[in-house]
Design a protein around this motif. Structure first.
Motif, PDB file in Angstrom:
ATOM      1  N   ARG A  41       2.437  -6.853  -3.052  1.00 33.63           N
ATOM      2  CA  ARG A  41       1.013  -7.000  -2.759  1.00 33.63           C
ATOM      3  C   ARG A  41       0.173  -6.851  -4.039  1.00 33.63           C
ATOM      4  O   ARG A  41      -0.830  -7.538  -4.223  1.00 33.63           O
ATOM      5  CB  ARG A  41       0.564  -5.934  -1.748  1.00 33.63           C
ATOM      6  CG  ARG A  41       0.979  -6.222  -0.315  1.00 33.63           C
ATOM      7  CD  ARG A  41       0.375  -5.191   0.616  1.00 33.63           C
ATOM      8  NE  ARG A  41       0.771  -5.407   1.987  1.00 33.63           N
ATOM      9  CZ  ARG A  41       0.144  -6.211   2.836  1.00 33.63           C
ATOM     10  NH1 ARG A  41      -0.905  -6.892   2.427  1.00 33.63           N
ATOM     11  NH2 ARG A  41       0.562  -6.340   4.072  1.00 33.63           N
ATOM     12  N   ARG A  79       1.501   1.272  -4.047  1.00 34.25           N
ATOM     13  CA  ARG A  79       0.802   0.991  -2.796  1.00 34.25           C
ATOM     14  C   ARG A  79      -0.706   0.997  -3.037  1.00 34.25           C
ATOM     15  O   ARG A  79      -1.217   1.752  -3.869  1.00 34.25           O
ATOM     16  CB  ARG A  79       1.156   2.044  -1.737  1.00 34.25           C
ATOM     17  CG  ARG A  79       2.623   2.084  -1.384  1.00 34.25           C
ATOM     18  CD  ARG A  79       2.933   3.284  -0.488  1.00 34.25           C
ATOM     19  NE  ARG A  79       2.215   3.228   0.758  1.00 34.25           N
ATOM     20  CZ  ARG A  79       2.652   2.603   1.850  1.00 34.25           C
ATOM     21  NH1 ARG A  79       3.812   1.979   1.825  1.00 34.25           N
ATOM     22  NH2 ARG A  79       1.954   2.595   2.950  1.00 34.25           N
ATOM     23  N   LEU A  80      -1.399   0.121  -2.303  1.00 37.98           N
ATOM     24  CA  LEU A  80      -2.851   0.109  -2.353  1.00 37.98           C
ATOM     25  C   LEU A  80      -3.410   1.362  -1.676  1.00 37.98           C
ATOM     26  O   LEU A  80      -2.827   1.864  -0.701  1.00 37.98           O
ATOM     27  CB  LEU A  80      -3.394  -1.141  -1.652  1.00 37.98           C
ATOM     28  CG  LEU A  80      -3.053  -2.488  -2.291  1.00 37.98           C
ATOM     29  CD1 LEU A  80      -3.372  -3.621  -1.332  1.00 37.98           C
ATOM     30  CD2 LEU A  80      -3.801  -2.662  -3.591  1.00 37.98           C
ATOM     31  N   LYS A  81      -4.530   1.857  -2.173  1.00 35.05           N
ATOM     32  CA  LYS A  81      -5.123   3.054  -1.569  1.00 35.05           C
ATOM     33  C   LYS A  81      -5.535   2.819  -0.120  1.00 35.05           C
ATOM     34  O   LYS A  81      -5.560   3.743   0.686  1.00 35.05           O
ATOM     35  CB  LYS A  81      -6.336   3.492  -2.396  1.00 35.05           C
ATOM     36  CG  LYS A  81      -5.975   4.008  -3.777  1.00 35.05           C
ATOM     37  CD  LYS A  81      -7.215   4.458  -4.529  1.00 35.05           C
ATOM     38  CE  LYS A  81      -6.856   4.995  -5.905  1.00 35.05           C
ATOM     39  NZ  LYS A  81      -8.056   5.438  -6.662  1.00 35.05           N
ATOM     40  N   SER A  82      -5.857   1.571   0.193  1.00 36.63           N
ATOM     41  CA  SER A  82      -6.333   1.249   1.539  1.00 36.63           C
ATOM     42  C   SER A  82      -5.193   1.106   2.552  1.00 36.63           C
ATOM     43  O   SER A  82      -5.434   0.949   3.749  1.00 36.63           O
ATOM     44  CB  SER A  82      -7.142  -0.051   1.511  1.00 36.63           C
ATOM     45  OG  SER A  82      -6.341  -1.115   1.010  1.00 36.63           O
ATOM     46  N   MET A  83      -3.959   1.148   2.093  1.00 35.78           N
ATOM     47  CA  MET A  83      -2.816   0.922   2.985  1.00 35.78           C
ATOM     48  C   MET A  83      -2.532   2.146   3.840  1.00 35.78           C
ATOM     49  O   MET A  83      -2.589   3.281   3.356  1.00 35.78           O
ATOM     50  CB  MET A  83      -1.573   0.551   2.166  1.00 35.78           C
ATOM     51  CG  MET A  83      -1.659  -0.802   1.493  1.00 35.78           C
ATOM     52  SD  MET A  83      -0.279  -1.134   0.368  1.00 35.78           S
ATOM     53  CE  MET A  83       1.101  -1.026   1.480  1.00 35.78           C
ATOM     54  N   GLY A  84      -2.218   1.885   5.113  1.00 34.94           N
ATOM     55  CA  GLY A  84      -1.853   2.949   6.017  1.00 34.94           C
ATOM     56  C   GLY A  84      -0.375   3.283   5.904  1.00 34.94           C
ATOM     57  O   GLY A  84       0.390   2.603   5.208  1.00 34.94           O
ATOM     58  N   ASP A  87       2.007   0.417   6.678  1.00 33.11           N
ATOM     59  CA  ASP A  87       1.902  -0.800   5.874  1.00 33.11           C
ATOM     60  C   ASP A  87       2.955  -0.803   4.774  1.00 33.11           C
ATOM     61  O   ASP A  87       3.286   0.249   4.210  1.00 33.11           O
ATOM     62  CB  ASP A  87       0.511  -0.918   5.247  1.00 33.11           C
ATOM     63  CG  ASP A  87      -0.579  -1.076   6.290  1.00 33.11           C
ATOM     64  OD1 ASP A  87      -0.296  -1.692   7.337  1.00 33.11           O
ATOM     65  OD2 ASP A  87      -1.701  -0.587   6.063  1.00 33.11           O
TER      66      ASP A  87
END
Length: 324
Positions: A41, A79-84, A87
């Motif tokens: 991603r 990982r993106l900070k917005s990912m749960g 995800d």
């Protein structure tokens, strides 16, 4: 007279080889949509995410086969900070051809990944690894085009094979500095050796096709049937040294010798997929299809960007779908 018969035999053998290859060139367009790219991603490329491996659709309900070392690499990706918590830091890139319009690269959301474990030791003699380098990814999409996995390896040493995937990942697709290739790369070679030796239960086959980063998980095809007879998982590298004024530089050079997991092992694992709890409980009826994703406009369209071609807008590519 004997000479004439020998020449005739050679001509017939050459004709048979050409016929198999011609047959595969007609089969391959139907196989190609089943070959997918596994991409991070987070990417340095704005046009296309960084491809870290190859996979192929093994079942229409979203099961994708790849290598276990690709799965382990996925777990180490940033990982993106917005990912749960549910995800995953990857997407599966599905190449969808729209007749008379062009190629769409659709990001498929990953719902789960998995590897293998062995509950008991291998019985008898075993020259190969205890656990095959095989992993899988699950996307909640149904009616996907799945490849057929051969029940066993019927080819012999010296027979020709085909391999398709994404060697060197996104770098190959952007070789001139922009995105200019929207398709897997097809290569041909022969079975150089069946390991440990030709037998009913080989643990690997060695093919003379160079492997490079991004091609791990590529399907190996029988060119006469189009069936998957193996999955690429590693290549042999040659250690080398280079002397200079500042010292000795040690590096590894790729060779054209690549290992693949043979069909029988892949088939045995394929048949046990339904034993996985997550797959048994999945309600496939609620899964989207590729067409429904397009109809709902839940797809990301990656616009071509070249110095000589005008970018094509999503509306130009998808207008026929939007009218439905």
């Amino acid at each position: 007279m004997r000479t004439n018969l020998r020449l005739l035999k050679i001509q017939l053998q050459s004709f048979l080889i050409i016929s198999d290859m011609e047959k595969f060139s007609k089969i391959y367009p139907t196989l190609k949509p089943s070959i997918v790219a596994i991409a991070s991603r987070l990417s340095k490329n704005p046009e296309l995410p960084d491809i870290i491996g190859t996979g192929f659709i093994a079942r229409p309900d979203g099961i994708i086969f790849t290598n276990n070392h690709v799965i382990q690499a996925i777990k180490k990706l940033p990982r993106l900070k917005s990912m749960g918590p549910e995800d995953w830091p990857i997407v599966v890139l599905y190449f969808h051809w729209v007749p008379d319009k062009g190629m769409m690269i659709i990001d498929l959301e990953v719902k789960g990944v998995g590897g293998l474990k062995r509950e008991k030791p291998v019985e008898g003699y075993n020259y190969g690894p205890d656990i095959p380098d095989l992993g899988f990814i699950h996307v909640h999409i149904k009616d996907l085009p799945a490849l057929k996995i051969a029940e066993k390896l019927e080819l012999q040493e010296g027979d020709e094979v085909m391999l398709a995937g994404f060697p060197m990942g996104t770098d190959t697709l952007r070789a001139p500095g922009w995105l200019h290739q929207l398709t897997p790369t097809l290569q041909s070679g022969i079975i150089s050796a069946i390991l440990p030796f030709p037998c009913d239960n080989p643990h690997a086959m060695l093919v003379n096709i160079m492997t490079q980063g991004g091609s791990s998980g590529s399907p190996v095809f029988n060119p006469s049937t189009g069936e998957v007879i193996g999955i690429e998982y590693a290549g042999i590298v040659e250690p080398k040294t280079l002397s200079g004024k500042s010292g000795i530089f040690i590096f590894e050079d790729n060779t054209s010798l690549t290992f693949a997991i043979p069909a029988k092992i892949v088939r045995e694992i394929y048949q046990k997929i339904d034993e996985v709890e997550e797959f048994k409980n999945a309600d496939v009826s609620k899964f989207d299809t590729i067409e429904s994703l397009i109809a709902k406009k839940e797809v990301k369209i990656r616009l071509p960007k070249t110095p000589t071609m005008r970018p094509v807008s999503p509306d130009e590519i998808l207008k026929d779908y939007y009218k439905k």
